[in-house]
Design a protein around this motif. Sequence first.
Motif, PDB file in Angstrom:
ATOM      1  N   UNK A  39      -5.772   1.636   1.590  1.00  0.00           N
ATOM      2  CA  UNK A  39      -5.353   3.005   1.890  1.00  0.00           C
ATOM      3  C   UNK A  39      -4.891   3.771   0.647  1.00  0.00           C
ATOM      4  N   UNK A  40      -4.418   3.066  -0.370  1.00  0.00           N
ATOM      5  CA  UNK A  40      -3.883   3.732  -1.557  1.00  0.00           C
ATOM      6  C   UNK A  40      -4.956   4.059  -2.589  1.00  0.00           C
ATOM      7  N   UNK A  41      -6.205   3.665  -2.328  1.00  0.00           N
ATOM      8  CA  UNK A  41      -7.275   3.824  -3.310  1.00  0.00           C
ATOM      9  C   UNK A  41      -7.825   5.250  -3.287  1.00  0.00           C
ATOM     10  N   UNK A  42      -7.696   5.956  -4.421  1.00  0.00           N
ATOM     11  CA  UNK A  42      -8.120   7.357  -4.494  1.00  0.00           C
ATOM     12  C   UNK A  42      -9.514   7.528  -5.064  1.00  0.00           C
ATOM     13  N   UNK A  66      -0.991  11.974   0.547  1.00  0.00           N
ATOM     14  CA  UNK A  66       0.118  11.205   1.120  1.00  0.00           C
ATOM     15  C   UNK A  66       1.090  12.086   1.885  1.00  0.00           C
ATOM     16  N   UNK A  67       1.194  13.341   1.441  1.00  0.00           N
ATOM     17  CA  UNK A  67       2.231  14.197   2.023  1.00  0.00           C
ATOM     18  C   UNK A  67       1.840  14.762   3.365  1.00  0.00           C
ATOM     19  N   UNK A  89       0.832  -1.210   0.000  1.00  0.00           N
ATOM     20  CA  UNK A  89       0.000   0.000   0.000  1.00  0.00           C
ATOM     21  C   UNK A  89       0.859   1.250   0.000  1.00  0.00           C
ATOM     22  N   UNK A  90       1.469   1.520  -1.142  1.00  0.00           N
ATOM     23  CA  UNK A  90       2.215   2.760  -1.358  1.00  0.00           C
ATOM     24  C   UNK A  90       1.733   3.368  -2.662  1.00  0.00           C
ATOM     25  N   UNK A  91       1.894   4.682  -2.798  1.00  0.00           N
ATOM     26  CA  UNK A  91       1.477   5.350  -4.018  1.00  0.00           C
ATOM     27  C   UNK A  91      -0.012   5.596  -4.063  1.00  0.00           C
ATOM     28  N   UNK A  92      -0.540   5.679  -5.291  1.00  0.00           N
ATOM     29  CA  UNK A  92      -1.955   5.997  -5.516  1.00  0.00           C
ATOM     30  C   UNK A  92      -2.512   5.042  -6.560  1.00  0.00           C
TER      31      UNK A  92
END
Length: 209
Positions: free
Chosen positions: A109-112, A208-209, A25-28
């Motif tokens: 968590x990475x799901x936009x 994320x930031x 779960x990293x990125x988008x």
Amino acid sequence: MAELLNFNLARYLMSAPTLAQCPPETGVEVCFAGRSNAGKSSAINTLTNNGKLARTSKTPGRTQMINYFTLGNPEQRIVDLPGYGYAKVPLAMKREWDRHMSEYLQERQTLAGMVLMMDVRHPFQEFDTTMINWAVEAEMPVHILLTKADKLKKGPAQSTLLDVRKHLTEAKADDLVSAQLFSSLKKTGLPELIAVLNRWFAEGRKGES
């Protein structure tokens, strides 16, 4: 100004039979969902300008894996979810799929956002409503593609779109759920879809930031 994504760079990454085997779960990532005959694979292929990227099949429900594609950057992914609503799958498998998809949409968590395909001639089938409810519960944006818009004349297609938007307003879901007409055959609505995806990926990175 946010960098615009080049969806032509989409490449197959991997297929996961279960959520536990999905990438870290990293990125988008943005997922594509829809009934087995709603034109989901065709929409992904049109978006990426690659007719062979997502498999299209005459057999509904053939793709039952979670398929990941990168967008030139492993931290930016589109996800092709298994088609749902197919009749020839055992009930136990349908229930297992429901459990996995609910968990994926609400906990990943990475799901936009989710792009939800509906045949413009048959919107808001039972499974479509279930998917929207799961996403809204997770406070995740949904963009509905009313696919196969070329199958209707312009007036009836526009009328269906207005009815869908009215339904979303009455359900108090229009702050999270948007809708548009789309045709993979004629590429109708492609710029609108690309604009939504670029916004989601940009907002996902900010988150994320």
